[in-house]
Design a protein around this motif. Structure first.
Motif, PDB file in Angstrom:
ATOM      1  N   ARG A  92      18.548  19.742 -10.642  1.00  0.00           N
ATOM      2  CA  ARG A  92      18.494  19.924 -10.033  1.00  0.00           C
ATOM      3  C   ARG A  92      16.601  19.674 -10.300  1.00  0.00           C
ATOM      4  O   ARG A  92      15.630  19.760  -9.384  1.00  0.00           O
ATOM      5  N   GLY A  93      16.341  19.586 -11.281  1.00  0.00           N
ATOM      6  CA  GLY A  93      14.358  19.337 -11.392  1.00  0.00           C
ATOM      7  C   GLY A  93      13.567  18.460 -10.960  1.00  0.00           C
ATOM      8  O   GLY A  93      12.536  18.435 -10.736  1.00  0.00           O
ATOM      9  N   ILE A  94      14.475  17.122 -10.655  1.00  0.00           N
ATOM     10  CA  ILE A  94      14.490  16.192 -10.024  1.00  0.00           C
ATOM     11  C   ILE A  94      13.733  15.948  -9.074  1.00  0.00           C
ATOM     12  O   ILE A  94      14.081  16.640  -7.915  1.00  0.00           O
ATOM     13  N   SER A  95      12.456  16.001  -9.044  1.00  0.00           N
ATOM     14  CA  SER A  95      11.838  15.132  -7.430  1.00  0.00           C
ATOM     15  C   SER A  95      11.109  14.298  -7.274  1.00  0.00           C
ATOM     16  O   SER A  95      10.734  13.924  -8.308  1.00  0.00           O
ATOM     17  N   VAL A  96      11.747  13.772  -5.839  1.00  0.00           N
ATOM     18  CA  VAL A  96      11.229  13.012  -5.642  1.00  0.00           C
ATOM     19  C   VAL A  96       9.973  12.896  -5.189  1.00  0.00           C
ATOM     20  O   VAL A  96      10.031  13.388  -4.488  1.00  0.00           O
ATOM     21  N   SER A  97       9.067  11.514  -5.539  1.00  0.00           N
ATOM     22  CA  SER A  97       7.356  11.618  -4.984  1.00  0.00           C
ATOM     23  C   SER A  97       7.831  10.512  -3.135  1.00  0.00           C
ATOM     24  O   SER A  97       8.917  10.310  -3.314  1.00  0.00           O
ATOM     25  N   PHE A  98       6.761  10.871  -2.900  1.00  0.00           N
ATOM     26  CA  PHE A  98       6.965   9.819  -1.741  1.00  0.00           C
ATOM     27  C   PHE A  98       7.179   7.819  -1.924  1.00  0.00           C
ATOM     28  O   PHE A  98       7.874   7.544  -0.825  1.00  0.00           O
ATOM     29  N   ASN A  99       6.339   8.307  -2.813  1.00  0.00           N
ATOM     30  CA  ASN A  99       6.700   6.107  -3.607  1.00  0.00           C
ATOM     31  C   ASN A  99       7.549   6.339  -3.547  1.00  0.00           C
ATOM     32  O   ASN A  99       8.400   5.201  -3.353  1.00  0.00           O
ATOM     33  N   ALA A 100       8.078   6.772  -4.559  1.00  0.00           N
ATOM     34  CA  ALA A 100       9.767   6.453  -5.091  1.00  0.00           C
ATOM     35  C   ALA A 100      10.665   6.523  -3.974  1.00  0.00           C
ATOM     36  O   ALA A 100      11.720   5.433  -4.148  1.00  0.00           O
ATOM     37  N   GLY A 124       0.969  -1.007  -0.180  1.00  0.00           N
ATOM     38  CA  GLY A 124       0.167   0.481  -0.335  1.00  0.00           C
ATOM     39  C   GLY A 124       0.225   1.050  -0.165  1.00  0.00           C
ATOM     40  O   GLY A 124       0.338   1.909  -0.767  1.00  0.00           O
ATOM     41  N   VAL A 125       1.893   1.192   1.048  1.00  0.00           N
ATOM     42  CA  VAL A 125       2.413   2.416   0.885  1.00  0.00           C
ATOM     43  C   VAL A 125       3.335   2.209  -0.656  1.00  0.00           C
ATOM     44  O   VAL A 125       3.392   3.698  -0.786  1.00  0.00           O
ATOM     45  N   LEU A 126       3.906   1.414  -1.351  1.00  0.00           N
ATOM     46  CA  LEU A 126       4.125   1.790  -2.368  1.00  0.00           C
ATOM     47  C   LEU A 126       3.633   2.168  -3.483  1.00  0.00           C
ATOM     48  O   LEU A 126       4.535   3.034  -4.354  1.00  0.00           O
ATOM     49  N   PHE A 127       2.556   1.918  -3.856  1.00  0.00           N
ATOM     50  CA  PHE A 127       2.411   1.767  -4.537  1.00  0.00           C
ATOM     51  C   PHE A 127       0.419   2.378  -4.956  1.00  0.00           C
ATOM     52  O   PHE A 127      -0.032   3.086  -5.693  1.00  0.00           O
ATOM     53  N   HIS A 128       0.446   3.190  -3.359  1.00  0.00           N
ATOM     54  CA  HIS A 128      -0.971   4.425  -3.855  1.00  0.00           C
ATOM     55  C   HIS A 128      -0.585   5.465  -3.596  1.00  0.00           C
ATOM     56  O   HIS A 128       0.629   5.846  -3.048  1.00  0.00           O
ATOM     57  N   ARG A 129      -1.200   6.968  -3.825  1.00  0.00           N
ATOM     58  CA  ARG A 129      -0.468   8.021  -4.563  1.00  0.00           C
ATOM     59  C   ARG A 129      -1.201   8.733  -3.171  1.00  0.00           C
ATOM     60  O   ARG A 129      -0.804  10.037  -3.417  1.00  0.00           O
ATOM     61  N   ASN A 130      -2.393   8.257  -2.559  1.00  0.00           N
ATOM     62  CA  ASN A 130      -3.342   9.119  -2.251  1.00  0.00           C
ATOM     63  C   ASN A 130      -2.675   9.214   0.038  1.00  0.00           C
ATOM     64  O   ASN A 130      -1.967   7.987  -0.054  1.00  0.00           O
ATOM     65  N   ILE A 131      -2.690  10.189   0.297  1.00  0.00           N
ATOM     66  CA  ILE A 131      -1.927  10.568   1.619  1.00  0.00           C
ATOM     67  C   ILE A 131      -2.974   9.660   2.524  1.00  0.00           C
ATOM     68  O   ILE A 131      -2.118   9.048   3.128  1.00  0.00           O
ATOM     69  N   ILE A 132      -3.692   9.182   2.639  1.00  0.00           N
ATOM     70  CA  ILE A 132      -4.777   8.698   3.256  1.00  0.00           C
ATOM     71  C   ILE A 132      -4.644   7.480   3.273  1.00  0.00           C
ATOM     72  O   ILE A 132      -4.101   6.885   4.525  1.00  0.00           O
ATOM     73  N   LEU A 155       7.739  13.258   8.571  1.00  0.00           N
ATOM     74  CA  LEU A 155       6.391  12.385   9.293  1.00  0.00           C
ATOM     75  C   LEU A 155       6.381  10.701   8.555  1.00  0.00           C
ATOM     76  O   LEU A 155       6.309  10.257   9.417  1.00  0.00           O
ATOM     77  N   MET A 156       5.596  10.614   7.315  1.00  0.00           N
ATOM     78  CA  MET A 156       5.166   9.771   6.902  1.00  0.00           C
ATOM     79  C   MET A 156       6.811   8.343   6.313  1.00  0.00           C
ATOM     80  O   MET A 156       6.512   7.439   7.069  1.00  0.00           O
ATOM     81  N   PHE A 157       6.950   9.108   6.569  1.00  0.00           N
ATOM     82  CA  PHE A 157       8.853   8.434   6.058  1.00  0.00           C
ATOM     83  C   PHE A 157       9.521   8.060   6.961  1.00  0.00           C
ATOM     84  O   PHE A 157      10.157   6.437   7.391  1.00  0.00           O
ATOM     85  N   SER A 158       9.689   8.783   8.289  1.00  0.00           N
ATOM     86  CA  SER A 158       9.850   8.378   9.496  1.00  0.00           C
ATOM     87  C   SER A 158       8.896   6.762  10.527  1.00  0.00           C
ATOM     88  O   SER A 158       9.606   6.182  10.722  1.00  0.00           O
ATOM     89  N   ILE A 159       7.746   7.560  10.338  1.00  0.00           N
ATOM     90  CA  ILE A 159       7.276   6.350  10.389  1.00  0.00           C
ATOM     91  C   ILE A 159       6.936   5.000  10.189  1.00  0.00           C
ATOM     92  O   ILE A 159       6.857   3.894  10.489  1.00  0.00           O
ATOM     93  N   LEU A 160       7.459   4.942   8.655  1.00  0.00           N
ATOM     94  CA  LEU A 160       7.504   3.727   7.692  1.00  0.00           C
ATOM     95  C   LEU A 160       9.427   3.108   8.540  1.00  0.00           C
ATOM     96  O   LEU A 160       8.958   2.016   8.266  1.00  0.00           O
ATOM     97  N   LYS A 202       0.818  15.503  -6.971  1.00  0.00           N
ATOM     98  CA  LYS A 202       0.305  16.532  -7.470  1.00  0.00           C
ATOM     99  C   LYS A 202       0.612  17.675  -6.473  1.00  0.00           C
ATOM    100  O   LYS A 202       0.969  18.579  -6.839  1.00  0.00           O
ATOM    101  N   ILE A 203       0.448  17.021  -5.107  1.00  0.00           N
ATOM    102  CA  ILE A 203       1.564  18.431  -4.381  1.00  0.00           C
ATOM    103  C   ILE A 203       2.712  18.746  -4.432  1.00  0.00           C
ATOM    104  O   ILE A 203       3.029  19.846  -5.046  1.00  0.00           O
ATOM    105  N   ILE A 204       3.739  17.733  -5.458  1.00  0.00           N
ATOM    106  CA  ILE A 204       5.138  18.468  -5.604  1.00  0.00           C
ATOM    107  C   ILE A 204       4.434  19.152  -6.788  1.00  0.00           C
ATOM    108  O   ILE A 204       5.875  19.952  -7.461  1.00  0.00           O
ATOM    109  N   HIS A 205       3.466  18.451  -7.763  1.00  0.00           N
ATOM    110  CA  HIS A 205       3.948  19.818  -9.087  1.00  0.00           C
ATOM    111  C   HIS A 205       3.093  20.799  -8.451  1.00  0.00           C
ATOM    112  O   HIS A 205       3.784  21.461  -9.147  1.00  0.00           O
TER     113      HIS A 205
END
Lengths: 115, 545
Positions: free
Chosen positions: B517-525, A21-29, B162-167, A108-111
């Motif tokens: 610099r333009g590369i931004s990594v998302s949480f999932n990545a 779920g953490v890896l493949f879902h983009r929804n924060i909830i 926060l999320m990354f730390s909890i993970l 979307k937040i990153i964008h």
């Protein structure tokens, strides 16, 4: 086959379901829920360490010899409390985040930030 | 001198928190002073405890009358005592620096001193479950601090952190489960003992890789440092918070790394692996640092590269390299804190954090620039500054192998290149009229910044005696011997010249930098990278053990 169906193995499966779920879902909830699932799985795993089905819960002074190992149980109460508080903090944060950005999608937040 | 009984070990943990709680009911003006007095007391206590540890060895204190392995025990040994002192000194200086800042309201100060207590207890703890509890606490406190000025990016940065730390801590908790299943104990010493006695090394792999993944994330090792610049250089976080996170909090992660290696390092051969990870982290850190335009992001990525260098020292496998790594932890805390503080002042004065827009700080903010220059020189490892000593020690810890030494030269070169670029903000035309701007900066923060700068110089010139006081090193005289001073200066000058030339010829105009610099990594990545690190560690150990 059936001997593999133990609570411990179930908790490991649960852990990796959460990780999926953490890896493949983009929804924060969903991320929050998934991390919680992982947390619960770890807690379940720890509770079953050194435990056999015929043992008694570590309560009261009688049957001390037949009781389950009390240490993981005590530790996991702490872990559960921590899990709840951390979840509360992350949900509070999420509410603030949602009000600011109007979305619950990591991407979307990153964008919106980089634009 | 008569041997005084050491104070209880919980005092440096509880004192700031208790002072913060009790003082909460008095007016803000008095509150600030209460906290500063409490922090001075903590510094004194840390010195006192360090003296005790150096004289009579490790201090152990079971809490609430329960002995190990059931109870919670506090331990202070030769590694953690200097770090405890470091925490106390840096927090005190940060508080003094921000003495008359406006955002220093009660809540902020309360969270800040509570975090100090929690970090101090991380250095005192002796079992893995306590580590779990304390890391979760630091995570929550740091998140609050990162997003204290509720800006838009601040919320995102706080959430990500926060999320990354909890993970990561979910991994750690499962690791604790496997540890308890395998060993039946959770304290550091017990785990170490039983892991050595274990005939089946394979049973150590799973608990080790699970916990190491979390520790590596906390320390910001190679694939898992994506959160670090976002948290440490959050645009709206006060510079005091950035300084604390980059100076102190990340060191708690490194400290846990040391503990993990002490526990499992002898049973599982991971030294070479982490040497390589350290080098890669350092290279990735400075590469990304060179690409940034935001001065705080440059500093944050350079933290990543210095973390790499520290890990190289710690895993060098020799005593000199190890203590060099610890000394670099302390040095990095001092100069990186100073760099962040001065960057905050500069960014406020110029109203921007873009490195291309800031010019001529030496005219507009002379005192701050002097302090920042001292920090840059310490960072670059200039002779007579503290960075040169620790870098030299790390290097001599690897003297057996030319390949590793070459790697360290590359890392040092990268650091110099980064800070050559950073130093461009000192020179040039300040833009506005010089007279109007001068004196705009408060005298007080500038003075505290100079105190930090003096510490950097003292850590270089007085390195021999200082290391003799702080660490149980066999021969501190050897470490700071002047024999190679001329050689070191020449090497430094040559590397520095090369760095300047590279900057002028290539870096200034490179378009590639903007791309990176333009590369931004998302949480999932990021989560994927962490899972990847875990999987890699697991397979590496399965193959090698």
């Amino acid at each position: 086959m059936l001997e593999y169906v133990t609570i411990q193995n179930a908790s490991l499966v649960l852990f990796f379901v959460g990780l999926y779920g953490v890896l493949f879902h983009r929804n924060i909830i969903r991320t929050i829920i998934s991390v919680n699932v992982m947390d619960v799985a770890a807690i379940l795993f720890l509770i079953t360490v050194n435990a056999r089905p015929d043992q008694l819960p570590p309560v009261g002074p009688e049957h001390a010899a037949r009781m389950v190992d009390p240490l993981p149980q005590a530790l996991m109460i702490t872990a559960i409390v921590i899990g709840i508080s951390v979840t509360a903090v992350s949900i509070t944060l999420f509410i603030g985040l949602f009000r600011k950005y109007g979305t619950s999608d990591w991407q979307k937040i990153i964008h919106r930030l980089t634009r | 001198m008569t041997a005084l009984e050491p104070l209880p070990l919980y005092v440096p943990v509880l004192l700031p928190i208790v002072a913060g709680t009790i003082g909460y009911f008095v007016p803000t003006r008095i509150y600030k002073h209460i906290l500063i007095v409490a922090q001075m007391a903590v510094v004194g206590i840390a010195v006192h405890l360090l003296a005790h540890v150096r004289r009579s060895g490790t201090l152990v204190e079971p809490l609430a009358g329960w002995a190990e392995p059931v109870g919670i025990t506090l331990k202070l040994d030769a590694i953690s005592a200097p770090l405890l002192l470091l925490v106390a000194v840096v927090f005190l200086l940060l508080f003094l620096f921000n003495y008359n800042k406006l955002y220093m309201d009660k809540l902020f100060q309360f969270v800040f001193v509570s975090l100090q207590g929690v970090i101090a207890s991380l250095f005192l703890t002796a079992d893995v479950f306590n580590v779990y509890v304390l890391i979760e606490l630091t995570t929550v406190f740091s998140t609050l601090l990162i997003m204290y000025k509720k800006g838009k990016p601040a919320l995102y940065n706080g959430m990500l952190y926060l999320m990354f730390s909890i993970l990561a801590m979910a991994f750690f908790l499962l690791g604790i489960g496997f540890t308890y299943q395998t060993f039946g104990v959770l304290d550091f010493a017990g785990i170490r003992e039983r892991s050595l006695a274990m005939t089946d090394r394979g049973a150590l792999i799973l608990p080790y890789s699970l916990m190491m993944t979390a520790v590596g994330m906390k320390a910001g090792l190679l694939p898992m440092f994506g959160w670090l610049p976002r948290a440490h250089a959050a645009p709206s976080a006060p510079s005091m918070v950035s300084a604390m996170l980059s100076g102190i909090q990340i060191k708690a992660g490194i400290y846990l790394f040391i503990r993990m290696q002490l526990m499992f390092g002898e049973a599982l051969a991971t030294r070479q692996l982490f040497l390589v990870v350290g080098i890669l982290t350092a290279v990735a850190g400075f590469t990304l640092a060179i690409c940034q335009r935001d001065i705080k992001l440059i500093l944050a990525y350079s933290t990543v590269s210095q973390i790499g260098l520290i890990v190289i020292g710690l895993t060098s496998g020799s005593e000199i390299g190890f203590w060099g790594g610890i000394y670099h932890i302390i040095n990095h805390a001092v100069f990186k804190a100073l760099l962040f503080l001065t960057a905050g002042l500069i960014a406020k004065e110029y109203g921007t954090r873009d490195i291309a827009m800031i010019r001529g700080t030496v005219y507009r903010m002379p005192v701050v620039t002097v302090a920042a220059t001292l920090a840059v020189l310490g960072m670059a490892g200039a002779p007579f500054f503290n960075g040169s000593i620790s870098k030299y020690l790390i290097e001599s810890g690897l003297s057996g192998d030319a390949r590793w030494q070459a790697a360290i030269y590359v890392v040092n070169f990268g650091t110099m290149l980064t800070f050559t670029r950073y130093a461009t903000i000192f020179f040039g035309d300040p833009g506005e009229s010089r007279r109007a701007a001068r004196g705009a900066v408060d005298r007080w923060p500038a003075t505290v910044a100079l105190v930090f700068g003096a510490l950097i110089l003292a850590g270089g010139i007085g390195a021999g005696p200082l290391m003799g006081i702080l660490f149980p090193v066999a021969d501190p005289g050897l470490l700071a011997s002047g024999a190679s001073a001329v050689g070191k200066t020449l090497v430094f000058a040559a590397t520095f010249a090369a760095a300047i030339a590279t900057y002028l010829l290539f870096v200034r105009r490179a378009v590639v930098l903007d791309r990176i610099r333009g590369i931004s990594v998302s949480f999932n990545a990021m989560a994927m990278m962490m899972t990847g690190f875990f999987a890699f560690l697991l397979f590496y150990l399965l193959v090698t053990v």
